[in-house]
Enzyme design. Structure first.
Site, mmCIF file in Angstrom:
data_model
loop_
_atom_site.group_PDB
_atom_site.id
_atom_site.type_symbol
_atom_site.label_atom_id
_atom_site.label_comp_id
_atom_site.label_asym_id
_atom_site.label_seq_id
_atom_site.Cartn_x
_atom_site.Cartn_y
_atom_site.Cartn_z
ATOM 1 N N LYS A 154 1.149 -1.040 0.129
ATOM 2 C CA LYS A 154 0.242 -0.366 0.067
ATOM 3 C C LYS A 154 0.560 1.238 -0.064
ATOM 4 O O LYS A 154 1.640 1.582 1.066
ATOM 5 C CB LYS A 154 -1.378 0.261 1.126
ATOM 6 C CG LYS A 154 -1.745 1.224 1.162
ATOM 7 C CD LYS A 154 -3.250 1.316 0.596
ATOM 8 C CE LYS A 154 -4.180 1.963 0.489
ATOM 9 N NZ LYS A 154 -2.878 3.917 0.296
ATOM 10 N N ASP A 197 1.475 5.148 -0.002
ATOM 11 C CA ASP A 197 0.966 6.490 0.579
ATOM 12 C C ASP A 197 0.878 8.102 -0.268
ATOM 13 O O ASP A 197 2.117 8.300 0.029
ATOM 14 C CB ASP A 197 1.705 6.369 2.096
ATOM 15 C CG ASP A 197 1.121 7.410 2.902
ATOM 16 O OD1 ASP A 197 0.095 7.173 2.810
ATOM 17 O OD2 ASP A 197 1.420 7.723 3.962
ATOM 18 N N GLU A 254 2.769 1.456 4.091
ATOM 19 C CA GLU A 254 1.045 1.921 5.032
ATOM 20 C C GLU A 254 0.719 0.428 5.449
ATOM 21 O O GLU A 254 -0.209 0.389 6.472
ATOM 22 C CB GLU A 254 0.229 2.783 4.141
ATOM 23 C CG GLU A 254 -1.055 3.269 4.614
ATOM 24 C CD GLU A 254 -1.198 4.424 3.734
ATOM 25 O OE1 GLU A 254 -3.035 4.791 4.027
ATOM 26 O OE2 GLU A 254 -1.296 3.907 2.620
#
Length: 326
Positions: A34, A36, A178
């Protein structure tokens, strides 16, 4: 010779907050880190690049350093999905560093791009040379992307992993990322849909919020914003109060916020608020969207320990709803 029409640019498919798939289903999922940053769907047409945020805003002018497309895309027509990120000294996405670029469109953009260029992390291929790929399963789209390898200049084709979600999730934590996004291998790309076949599994809970007011600060914040009063929309489209955020602000963030807060005479929140909040509140038009990190929801629908992360101009206020259950 008549130039071909550029391929259409769909709204990005969105992931649902959740947990990792159970071990028995792990092999049916692919996993990505993930990132950011700011979600951006890109279109390469006749050598030119266009970038659109999740809100469908054209953000091409904000990131001129991305205009030189990788050699793999020379002479190609393509639509790709990815994330614009600012990287820190260790190569990790830094959302705070990206804040200064998100609203800029003036002559300072090129200077900022040269001083601290962003990177475009590509993780999906939606169309190629006039062929729509959104109806293909995720695993096939990723294979096409891996074959194309649109990396170079300020572009990077990101890695993905078939199965092994727990290990990928642990690696994301160890590297200060993240979290992960889990995607069903057989999932087609559904533009504009927040779909359960994509799951975002974060180490911290993040929530988009609409700014509806502020309360004055004290001490060195006296005379300015001390905390923001924020809300989310419920199932009926009403803006309901979700709490006040008084931590996580830098001096620069507070300075940028001040001219954007358009005063209004009454609360924009649908629910009645306690007197201890309303007595010194300054109400504003609910036009700004921000992001906060928080520990969870209380029984009365307030965020526990929220901390401000920054403004988001890639999300429309009316699209802000509760992303995490209590």
């Amino acid at each position: 010779m008549v130039r071909p029409e550029p391929p259409p640019v769909p709204a990005p498919m969105l992931a649902t907050p959740g947990e990792l798939p159970p071990p028995a289903e792990d092999g049916r999922w692919g996993y990505e880190f993930k990132w950011d940053g700011v979600r951006a769907v890109s279109r390469v047409h006749d050598g030119d690049l266009g970038l659109w945020a999740r809100s469908r805003t054209d953000i091409t002018v904000r990131y001129p350093e991305l205009a030189r497309v990788p050699a793999a895309l020379a002479g190609r027509e393509a639509v790709l999905d990815g994330e614009v990120v600012a990287l820190d000294a260790l190569g990790r996405p830094d959302f705070g560093a990206l804040q200064g670029r998100m609203h800029r469109t003036g002559p300072e953009v090129r200077r900022m791009a040269a001083a601290a260029p962003v990177t475009y992390l590509v993780f999906d291929l939606l169309a190629l040379d006039g062929t729509d790929l959104t109806g293909l399963p995720y695993v096939q789209r990723r294979a096409r992307l891996d074959e194309l390898q649109p990396s170079g200049e300020r572009w990077v084709a990101t890695p993905w992993f078939r199965g092994g979600g727990a290990d990928v999730h642990a690696a994301s934590r160890e590297n200060g990322l993240e979290g992960v996004v889990a995607k069903r291998l057989d999932s087609v790309y559904r533009p504009g849909v927040r779909a359960p076949e994509w799951r975002k599994v974060k180490h911290l809970r993040m929530q988009s919020v609409v700014v509806g007011g502020w309360r004055p600060g004290q001490g060195r914040r006296a005379g300015g914003v001390g905390s923001l009063l924020v809300g989310v929309h419920d199932d009926d489209g009403r803006l309901v109060y979700a709490g006040h955020v008084g931590t996580g602000f830098t001096d620069a963030a507070l300075k940028d916020l001040d001219p954007l807060l358009a005063a209004r005479p009454a609360s924009p929140f649908a629910d009645a608020l306690p007197r201890e909040i309303t007595r010194d509140a300054r109400w504003v038009e609910p036009a700004l969207v921000g992001e906060v990190a928080f520990a969870g929801w209380t029984a009365d629908g307030r965020m526990r320990h929220p901390s401000w992360r920054g403004l988001r101009d890639d999300i429309e206020p009316e699209d802000v709803t509760e992303e995490w259950q209590a």
